[in-house]
Design a protein around this motif. Sequence first.
Motif, PDB file in Angstrom:
ATOM      1  N   LEU A   1      84.487  61.378   4.578  1.00 15.56           N
ATOM      2  CA  LEU A   1      83.333  61.437   5.474  1.00 15.56           C
ATOM      3  C   LEU A   1      83.438  60.385   6.573  1.00 15.56           C
ATOM      4  O   LEU A   1      82.978  60.608   7.697  1.00 15.56           O
ATOM      5  N   ASP A   2      84.019  59.242   6.262  1.00 19.09           N
ATOM      6  CA  ASP A   2      84.172  58.190   7.276  1.00 19.09           C
ATOM      7  C   ASP A   2      84.969  58.699   8.467  1.00 19.09           C
ATOM      8  O   ASP A   2      84.634  58.411   9.626  1.00 19.09           O
ATOM      9  N   TYR A   3      86.023  59.458   8.182  1.00 18.17           N
ATOM     10  CA  TYR A   3      86.868  59.981   9.254  1.00 18.17           C
ATOM     11  C   TYR A   3      86.069  60.892  10.177  1.00 18.17           C
ATOM     12  O   TYR A   3      86.098  60.743  11.402  1.00 18.17           O
ATOM     13  N   PHE A   4      85.325  61.854   9.602  1.00 18.96           N
ATOM     14  CA  PHE A   4      84.597  62.809  10.435  1.00 18.96           C
ATOM     15  C   PHE A   4      83.378  62.180  11.096  1.00 18.96           C
ATOM     16  O   PHE A   4      82.989  62.582  12.192  1.00 18.96           O
ATOM     17  N   SER A   5      82.795  61.195  10.462  1.00 17.72           N
ATOM     18  CA  SER A   5      81.684  60.484  11.084  1.00 17.72           C
ATOM     19  C   SER A   5      82.135  59.805  12.377  1.00 17.72           C
ATOM     20  O   SER A   5      81.443  59.837  13.405  1.00 17.72           O
ATOM     21  N   GLU A   6      83.327  59.221  12.334  1.00 17.24           N
ATOM     22  CA  GLU A   6      83.882  58.571  13.527  1.00 17.24           C
ATOM     23  C   GLU A   6      84.306  59.588  14.566  1.00 17.24           C
ATOM     24  O   GLU A   6      84.044  59.424  15.764  1.00 17.24           O
ATOM     25  N   GLN A   7      84.946  60.684  14.126  1.00 17.59           N
ATOM     26  CA  GLN A   7      85.459  61.683  15.053  1.00 17.59           C
ATOM     27  C   GLN A   7      84.349  62.453  15.759  1.00 17.59           C
ATOM     28  O   GLN A   7      84.443  62.748  16.957  1.00 17.59           O
ATOM     29  N   LEU A   8      83.283  62.785  15.052  1.00 17.15           N
ATOM     30  CA  LEU A   8      82.241  63.656  15.595  1.00 17.15           C
ATOM     31  C   LEU A   8      81.126  62.895  16.295  1.00 17.15           C
ATOM     32  O   LEU A   8      80.360  63.482  17.058  1.00 17.15           O
ATOM     33  N   GLY A   9      80.987  61.620  16.035  1.00 19.48           N
ATOM     34  CA  GLY A   9      80.074  60.792  16.810  1.00 19.48           C
ATOM     35  C   GLY A   9      78.592  60.993  16.497  1.00 19.48           C
ATOM     36  O   GLY A   9      78.207  61.403  15.398  1.00 19.48           O
ATOM     37  N   GLU A  10      77.755  60.708  17.507  1.00 22.84           N
ATOM     38  CA  GLU A  10      76.319  60.630  17.303  1.00 22.84           C
ATOM     39  C   GLU A  10      75.663  61.976  17.001  1.00 22.84           C
ATOM     40  O   GLU A  10      74.506  62.014  16.574  1.00 22.84           O
ATOM     41  N   GLY A  11      76.355  63.067  17.225  1.00 23.40           N
ATOM     42  CA  GLY A  11      75.779  64.374  16.922  1.00 23.40           C
ATOM     43  C   GLY A  11      75.675  64.648  15.432  1.00 23.40           C
ATOM     44  O   GLY A  11      75.056  65.638  15.020  1.00 23.40           O
ATOM     45  N   PHE A  12      76.266  63.763  14.611  1.00 22.89           N
ATOM     46  CA  PHE A  12      76.218  63.919  13.167  1.00 22.89           C
ATOM     47  C   PHE A  12      75.611  62.668  12.538  1.00 22.89           C
ATOM     48  O   PHE A  12      75.793  61.556  13.030  1.00 22.89           O
ATOM     49  N   TRP A  13      74.878  62.865  11.438  1.00 22.36           N
ATOM     50  CA  TRP A  13      74.113  61.790  10.803  1.00 22.36           C
ATOM     51  C   TRP A  13      74.542  61.648   9.347  1.00 22.36           C
ATOM     52  O   TRP A  13      74.520  62.619   8.596  1.00 22.36           O
ATOM     53  N   ARG A  14      74.891  60.438   8.963  1.00 30.02           N
ATOM     54  CA  ARG A  14      75.230  60.130   7.558  1.00 30.02           C
ATOM     55  C   ARG A  14      73.907  59.898   6.824  1.00 30.02           C
ATOM     56  O   ARG A  14      73.462  58.769   6.649  1.00 30.02           O
ATOM     57  N   CYS A  15      73.277  60.984   6.405  1.00 28.86           N
ATOM     58  CA  CYS A  15      71.957  60.891   5.774  1.00 28.86           C
ATOM     59  C   CYS A  15      72.039  60.407   4.335  1.00 28.86           C
ATOM     60  O   CYS A  15      71.019  60.075   3.722  1.00 28.86           O
ATOM     61  N   HIS A  16      73.236  60.382   3.806  1.00 27.70           N
ATOM     62  CA  HIS A  16      73.463  59.963   2.422  1.00 27.70           C
ATOM     63  C   HIS A  16      74.927  59.587   2.308  1.00 27.70           C
ATOM     64  O   HIS A  16      75.760  60.053   3.107  1.00 27.70           O
TER      65      HIS A  16
END
Length: 243
Positions: free
Chosen positions: A186-201
């Motif tokens: 998840l860390d990889y995709f959180s960085e790649q996809l940016g602010e349009g995605f939220w790590r809600c958990h």
Amino acid sequence: MIPIYICDDEQMIRARLKKIVSDQIILLNGDMGPVRVTDSPAELLELQRQDTVPAVYFLDIDFPGQISGLALAQELRQYDPRGFIVFITAHGDLAFETFRLRLEALDYIVKGEHDHMAVRVRDCLTSIQDRLRHEPSGQGRYCTLKLFDRVRHIPVDDILYFEALGYRHTLRLHLVNELLEFNSSLDYFSEQLGEGFWRCHRGFLVNRGHIRSVYLKEQIVELDTGEKCPLSRKAKAEYKTEL
């Protein structure tokens, strides 16, 4: 970054185009590159299938003994329907043929004098930069996944959320009409996809564009499909500060 490919069987043209494109990227200060050069349509297809999309393609028309530039463009369109194709050609008029094949070419640059080609390349890159700048957030973007020996480019708008499974480095990707499992973090995709995605958990990364409601008391994130993801205390506190 949007990758740029140059495919031409003439070494002089490849070298000239690479210099022109590289110089124009610097002048435009554009979010473009790297510039990849090849004389082989087959090599270009192999490289493109493993790279991010959309991309920019400067393609020759004639490849003796290989597929034509038009056939190459048709293959590229299967993997990159929103890519930018520019034909570099000795032929003056290809508009009707590319229209008939639904290739949506951005331009046709006739091989010739360096300065003329430089102006046309600059105009193409400027147009591409402007189009990308004015696209709504997420529109036209793709997420590249490696699924065993296969590479897929998933439209970002089709992604609902990523879910980390209980076993090591395995993710389940929830799409609008599909489920996929693969190895990543998840860390990889959180960085790649940016602010349009939220790590809600800790175990969930959600596409903000698909969130219908956030229930703070119940600690639930509801998507527009009716699916629900957990909301951690940390993400709940962060969400409150955004209100």
